[in-house]
Design an enzyme around this catalytic site. Structure first.
Site, PDB file in Angstrom:
ATOM      1  N   GLU A 171       0.286  11.041   3.213  1.00 18.41           N
ATOM      2  CA  GLU A 171       0.825  10.598   4.490  1.00 18.41           C
ATOM      3  C   GLU A 171      -0.178  10.864   5.616  1.00 18.41           C
ATOM      4  O   GLU A 171      -0.213  11.984   6.164  1.00 18.41           O
ATOM      5  CB  GLU A 171       2.127  11.337   4.800  1.00 18.41           C
ATOM      6  CG  GLU A 171       3.235  11.077   3.806  1.00 18.41           C
ATOM      7  CD  GLU A 171       4.619  11.238   4.438  1.00 18.41           C
ATOM      8  OE1 GLU A 171       5.452  10.360   4.222  1.00 18.41           O
ATOM      9  OE2 GLU A 171       4.838  12.222   5.166  1.00 18.41           O
ATOM     10  N   SER A 217       4.693   4.682   8.376  1.00 23.08           N
ATOM     11  CA  SER A 217       5.042   3.350   8.879  1.00 23.08           C
ATOM     12  C   SER A 217       5.171   2.304   7.773  1.00 23.08           C
ATOM     13  O   SER A 217       4.861   1.128   7.979  1.00 23.08           O
ATOM     14  CB  SER A 217       4.044   2.893   9.939  1.00 23.08           C
ATOM     15  OG  SER A 217       4.069   3.792  11.046  1.00 23.08           O
TER      16      SER A 217
END
Ligand code: 13P
Length: 261
Positions: A171, A217
């Site tokens: 991430e 996202s």
């Protein structure tokens, strides 16, 4: 993804959102979508307060429930904390460990992450270990070194046998909640570097069995391109997981990709 060697996992991370009373309806809406995606494991990580109702609502579905944090001790005088044994006893199957928000806002260190990974495995939980670089680190061309270091710390003293239960999530901090998604190539480059590091420590066979997720996202719109990459085995999804249509869209993208895999 690579269906032959490892599971595809689509995991939602609600973070500190929604109420316990919202779990039932949400899971009811998501369960058909999860049922359709045969080769894809669907995980929903909710706050501690939601776990009991989520586990109950997910019974008999293909949705596994995860927590977003844990303490590394089995029990004891740690007011306000929750142990892995407590989570396992509730029927929780996964736990997110070392999320960048925990590292940034709660001072979680690589050593804490390692202790928590061990505690999760000891309790029979599958840790989803989060790694990721800041924009600064990326712009200094140090992202891969940073990720390799975080990975080695997180898995210190973890055996090849234990590794089979570990899930890794890449991430990038600059992509979390920003709408700025990593390109499929960037995600795959880091995924490959993670697998390469695992290979060096545990050997090729153990390394190829580990699911490496991308988070930051991810949405129903960009999932297809990301999931088509060989070292992106799924997603850890924040914002989009708050909406069953969006998370369902990502599960559907995984299903389509797996059909051709
Ligand atoms: P977003 O999907 O909201 O960017 O969050 C990603 C994340 O942090 C999942 O753990």
């Amino acid at each position: 993804m690579n269906r032959r060697y490892r599971k595809t996992i689509i995991a939602g991370n609600w973070k500190m959102n929604k109420l316990p009373s919202e779990c039932k309806e949400y899971i009811l809406r998501l369960k058909e979508k999860a049922a359709a995606a045969k080769w894809c494991d669907v995980v929903l990580c909710v706050p501690f307060t939601h776990l009991a109702s989520a586990v109950k609502a997910a019974r008999g579905t293909r949705i596994a429930i995860g927590a977003q944090n844990c303490h590394f001790a089995d029990k004891g005088a740690y007011t306000g904390e929750v142990s892995c044994a407590m989570l396992a006893d509730l029927g929780v199957k996964y736990v997110i460990i070392g999320h960048s928000e925990r590292r940034a806002y709660f001072g979680e260190t690589d050593l804490d992450v390692n202790k928590k990974v061990k505690a999760a495995l000891d309790a029979g939980l599958r840790p989803i270990v989060c790694l990721g670089e800041s924009l600064d680190i990326r712009e200094n061309n140090a992202a891969l070194d940073h990720i390799r270091m975080q990975l080695k710390f997180a898995l210190k003293d973890i055996t090849a046998q234990q590794l089979r239960k570990v899930v890794i999530a890449y991430e990038p901090i600059w992509a979390i909640g920003t709408g700025k998604v990593a390109t499929a190539e960037q995600a795959n480059e880091v995924g490959s570097a993670i697998r390469e590091t695992l290979r060096a420590i545990y050997g090729a066979r153990a390394a190829r069995g580990v699911s490496i997720l991308y988070g930051g996202s991810m949405s129903e719109k960009n999932a297809e391109g990301l999931l088509a990459m060989p070292d992106v085995d799924g997603g850890l999804i924040g914002g989009a997981s708050l909406d069953t249509e969006k998370l369902g869209g990502i599960i559907e993208a995984a299903r389509q990709e797996l059909k051709g895999n």
